[in-house]
Design an enzyme around this catalytic site. Structure first.
Site, PDB file in Angstrom:
ATOM      1  N   ASP A 154       0.823  -1.201   0.000  1.00 56.25           N
ATOM      2  CA  ASP A 154       0.000   0.000   0.000  1.00 56.25           C
ATOM      3  C   ASP A 154       0.872   1.272   0.000  1.00 56.25           C
ATOM      4  O   ASP A 154       2.104   1.177   0.056  1.00 56.25           O
ATOM      5  CB  ASP A 154      -0.913  -0.049   1.237  1.00 56.25           C
ATOM      6  CG  ASP A 154      -2.350   0.255   0.889  1.00 56.25           C
ATOM      7  OD1 ASP A 154      -2.555   1.124   0.033  1.00 56.25           O
ATOM      8  OD2 ASP A 154      -3.249  -0.361   1.483  1.00 56.25           O
ATOM      9  N   TRP A 191      -3.571   3.137  -5.757  1.00 56.56           N
ATOM     10  CA  TRP A 191      -4.946   3.652  -5.987  1.00 56.56           C
ATOM     11  C   TRP A 191      -5.087   4.499  -7.249  1.00 56.56           C
ATOM     12  O   TRP A 191      -6.020   5.283  -7.399  1.00 56.56           O
ATOM     13  CB  TRP A 191      -5.481   4.453  -4.802  1.00 56.56           C
ATOM     14  CG  TRP A 191      -4.941   4.047  -3.490  1.00 56.56           C
ATOM     15  CD1 TRP A 191      -5.165   2.857  -2.852  1.00 56.56           C
ATOM     16  CD2 TRP A 191      -4.050   4.790  -2.661  1.00 56.56           C
ATOM     17  NE1 TRP A 191      -4.480   2.828  -1.680  1.00 56.56           N
ATOM     18  CE2 TRP A 191      -3.789   4.007  -1.532  1.00 56.56           C
ATOM     19  CE3 TRP A 191      -3.462   6.055  -2.757  1.00 56.56           C
ATOM     20  CZ2 TRP A 191      -2.956   4.437  -0.518  1.00 56.56           C
ATOM     21  CZ3 TRP A 191      -2.632   6.491  -1.745  1.00 56.56           C
ATOM     22  CH2 TRP A 191      -2.389   5.685  -0.644  1.00 56.56           C
ATOM     23  N   ASP A 210     -10.348   2.776  -3.409  1.00 51.84           N
ATOM     24  CA  ASP A 210     -11.000   1.572  -2.886  1.00 51.84           C
ATOM     25  C   ASP A 210     -12.434   1.450  -3.398  1.00 51.84           C
ATOM     26  O   ASP A 210     -13.173   2.431  -3.454  1.00 51.84           O
ATOM     27  CB  ASP A 210     -11.036   1.617  -1.350  1.00 51.84           C
ATOM     28  CG  ASP A 210      -9.645   1.455  -0.756  1.00 51.84           C
ATOM     29  OD1 ASP A 210      -8.674   1.414  -1.529  1.00 51.84           O
ATOM     30  OD2 ASP A 210      -9.547   1.379   0.476  1.00 51.84           O
TER      31      ASP A 210
END
Ligand code: GLA
Length: 542
Positions: A154, A191, A210
């Site tokens: 992440d 992302w 998300d």
């Protein structure tokens, strides 16, 4: 004897089921959508048990991925500490358990210092839990000591520190390679599409924020449509073993059955990893039937590594998506007719749009029915928020002659540096005057900011006519490079905001050819498409 053979075959088939190729998108389950950071050993073991007992593992779902929620800072020697209340036996024992079930085990980390959970989900143990300054130490621990097989990395901490994405993900990939494990599947979670460099660094990369995982909320379906839209033109960056990750699935978590089928169909045809997000211990028969549909999964797992293109779009919610199956030049197509509107609609596709010559057979991958052979097109009524997902096999494949710029490799698309997208780099923008209602813009002005058509396939080597359609802001120029041979296209002029064409004779090789347009020192015109008379040598068939 015959009977024994048959029984043996069935037993083997039943045991191995759908065998996932290393080059296909990853299939599995991850803890985040259902459990958030509230995970523990018994939850993970329960899901592993269910993955096997429900038949999901046989259907191809092999990776059991532990997401955020286990961090507990670091020891004095820098080694990662795991929350021992949630995971009393530690990670090694849990990985062994997952492996004992015949599954693969996935783990989660962060490219910066502090994890997402430490910023967003009340997980103070994630402070200094990220890999920053610990790449090799962590990679050795995850893959050599504990035995994990997958890693999602992440970027919440990375973003706060304004780290450089390419530097960080490349360093982590190197640390993974240094462990000596060559079988690790690596996912970058930034992302957004992080730049074309990611396509050789990671096995998959998130290209969106998300997915909305509030069961039953209206935003859930909208979020799915939003991710599909963001992935619309990312097909050029997918290849065998390297895929755009549309995030974990929400099938079985509040959508209607029709929406669940559309969601899975689109993730499949766009070749996203298929990572389930529902509670596998409490799955309805309907959910199970949807996620184990072998014919739909086969579209996702096709090893050609292609991601579907949007073939037509009426601009009001009716879309036709397609990709070749079993080889780039095959006669087989996977197709999704997608009705995003609020009412059922009759939708059609023509074989011509799929670069096929008919007659062609059509099979419905949701009803598992052969629909027969049709001469030139197929029409069916598609329910609201629903799909018709079909396999079409034509009598003959036609060579693709029109190459839209929105489906070409744009070398600096979304190039990120130090946590920001670099401005003034090539990208696709909407333009109603262009075919496909889109064009590539902001090209040129630096050497690496080029556009490349990588799949110009000719059956016969020779001279062909290339027609370039562009929109120029005055008098611009570009260098056309065909298989390494340059031609300077001077004085590319057009009326304001209006497509113009120019034709050039080009020499193509038999097989695959690459056509590049570049300008290292000035802005290029916007590119709508190129077209080549590739079928001109084709023998006429009746
Ligand atoms: C980010 C990721 C999610 C999930 C959470 C965990 O939001 O995009 O997929 O991993 O972090 O904190």
């Amino acid at each position: 004897m015959k009977k024994t053979l048959l029984v043996t075959f069935l037993a083997l088939y039943g045991l191995s089921g759908f065998s996932q190729s290393a080059k296909s998108p990853l299939m599995g389950w991850a803890s985040w959508n259902q459990f958030g950071a509230k995970i523990d050993e018994s939850i993970i073991k329960g899901q592993a048990d269910a993955m096997v007992s429900t038949g999901l593992a046989t259907a191809g779902y092999k990776y059991l991925n532990i997401d955020d929620g286990f961090f507990n800072g670091r020891n004095a020697d820098g080694s990662l500490k795991i929350d021992s209340i949630k995971f009393p036996k530690g990670m090694k024992s849990l990985v062994d358990y997952i492996h004992s079930k015949g599954l693969k085990a996935g783990f989660y980390s962060e490219a910066g210092e502090n994890t997402c959970g430490s910023q967003w989900s009340g997980q103070p143990g994630g402070v200094n839990g990220g890999m920053y300054n610990h790449d090799q130490q962590d990679a050795d621990l995850f893959f050599k000591t504990w035995g994990f097989d997958f890693l999602k990395v992440d970027y919440c901490g990375g973003l706060v520190q304004k780290l450089d994405e390419r530097t960080r993900y490349t360093a982590i990939k190197k640390a993974i390679d240094n462990t000596g494990r060559t079988d690790i599947n690596f996912n970058a979670c930034r992302w957004q599409f992080p730049g074309t460099w990611i396509t050789t660094v990671a096995d998959s990369w998130r290209m969106s924020n998300d997915i909305n995982f509030i069961p039953g909320s209206k935003a859930q379906w909208k979020s799915i449509l939003g991710i599909i839209d963001l992935n619309k033109y990312l097909a050029p960056y997918a290849s065998q073993g390297h895929y755009n990750d549309m995030d974990m699935l929400e099938v079985g978590r509040g959508l209607t059955a029709e929406e669940d089928k559309s969601h899975l169909s689109m993730w499949c045809i766009l070749s996203s990893p298929l990572v389930l997000g529902n509670d596998l211990t409490k799955m309805s028969a309907e959910t199970k039937e949807i996620i184990t549909n072998a014919e739909v999964i086969a579209v996702n797992q096709d090893t050609t590594g292609l991601q579907a293109h949007l073939i037509s779009d009426n601009g009001a919610g009716l879309q036709l998506w397609a990709k070749p199956l079993n080889g780039k030049q095959s006669k087989e197509r996977a197709v999704v007719l997608f009705n995003r509107t609020e009412a059922p609609v009759a939708m059609s596709m023509k074989w011509k749009e799929l670069n096929l010559a008919g007659p062609a057979t059509v099979r419905d991958l949701w009803s598992h029915k052969d629909l027969g052979s049709m001469d030139s097109m197929y029409t069916t009524t598609v329910p609201s928020h629903g799909v018709a997902m079909l396999k079409v096999v034509g009598k003959q494949a036609k060579l693709q002659e029109v190459f839209e710029a929105e489906y070409a490799w744009i070398n600096n698309f979304n190039l990120t540096q130090n946590s920001e997208v670099v401005s003034g780099q090539g990208r696709v923008i909407a333009d109603a005057k262009c075919s496909g209602r889109a064009k590539a813009s902001w090209l040129g002005n630096r050497a690496d900011n080029y556009i490349e058509f990588r799949d110009v396939y000719a059956n016969v080597a020779g001279n062909y006519t290339l027609t370039l359609t562009y929109i120029s802001a005055g008098n611009q120029q570009a260098t056309l490079t065909v298989n390494g041979v340059d031609t300077l296209l001077k004085e590319l002029k057009s009326k304001p905001l209006t497509p113009a064409t120019t034709t050039i004779s080009v020499q193509l090789n038999k097989g695959n050819n690459t056509v590049r347009l570049s300008n290292a020192s000035g802005w290029m015109p916007d590119i709508d498409k190129i077209q080549l008379d590739l079928n001109k040598f084709e023998k006429k068939t009746k």
